[in-house]
Structure formats: structure tokens, C-alpha cells
Scaffold this motif. Structure first.
Motif, short mmCIF file in Angstrom:
data_model
loop_
_atom_site.label_atom_id
_atom_site.label_comp_id
_atom_site.label_asym_id
_atom_site.label_seq_id
_atom_site.Cartn_x
_atom_site.Cartn_y
_atom_site.Cartn_z
N LEU A 33 0.84 4.17 -2.88
CA LEU A 33 0.50 5.55 -2.54
C LEU A 33 1.65 6.51 -2.87
O LEU A 33 1.41 7.61 -3.38
N VAL B 199 -7.02 2.55 -2.12
CA VAL B 199 -5.84 1.77 -2.48
C VAL B 199 -5.87 0.43 -1.77
O VAL B 199 -5.58 -0.62 -2.37
N ARG C 85 -3.96 12.25 -6.29
CA ARG C 85 -4.40 12.15 -4.90
C ARG C 85 -5.56 11.17 -4.83
O ARG C 85 -6.53 11.28 -5.57
N LYS D 172 0.82 -1.21 0.00
CA LYS D 172 0.00 0.00 0.00
C LYS D 172 0.85 1.26 0.00
O LYS D 172 0.55 2.21 -0.73
N ARG D 173 1.93 1.27 0.77
CA ARG D 173 2.75 2.48 0.86
C ARG D 173 3.48 2.77 -0.45
O ARG D 173 3.62 3.92 -0.84
N ARG E 74 1.38 9.58 -5.50
CA ARG E 74 1.61 10.96 -5.06
C ARG E 74 2.77 11.61 -5.79
O ARG E 74 2.78 12.83 -5.99
N ARG F 32 -6.62 6.47 1.04
CA ARG F 32 -5.91 5.24 1.39
C ARG F 32 -6.82 4.03 1.36
O ARG F 32 -6.41 2.95 0.97
#
Length: 67
Positions: free
Chosen positions: A8, A23, A17, A4-5, A12, A20
């Protein structure tokens, strides 16, 4: 597949945008096996049983520097 990170961060960096939870939902839908594998290898936190929160605070100090 990616976490996920990473997703994201990639979005970004392209000035996209997105929430969370969206995603998270997409990764769960696209890669359920990879997501389950990543969640299985998380760090387990230690459980501390103290009477008040400040009783544990002294462990985090720099006691090794005191002579």
C-alpha cells in the motif's frame, strides 16, 4: 514477498489509490505461504479481566516518577 502495508505504501507513493481489501485479496492469491507465515508471527495481546475499563488505566501512568 511483501506485506500489505509495504504494498500500500509503494502504491500510494506512486499516487495509485486502491482499496485495502483488494491488496489483501491479491496478496492472499499471489503469496499464500508468505502470508500465512507473517500472520503466524504476530504479537499476542495480553487478556485483562477487570470490572470496568478505567480500573486498568492506572498501570499506564508515570508512577516511577512519583517519590
Amino acid at each position: 514477498m511483501w506485506g500489505k502495508r509495504c504494498v500500500l505504501g509503494g502504491l500510494r507513493s506512486r499516487n495509485i489509490r486502491i482499496q485495502r481489501w483488494r491488496v489483501r485479496h491479491c496478496l492472499q492469491h499471489l503469496d499464500p505461504i508468505g502470508r500465512a507465515f507473517r500472520c503466524r508471527h504476530t504479537i499476542r495481546r495480553r487478556i485483562n479481566n477487570v470490572q470496568t475499563p478505567n480500573q486498568l488505566w492506572h498501570i499506564d501512568g508515570n508512577h516511577k516518577l512519583v517519590r
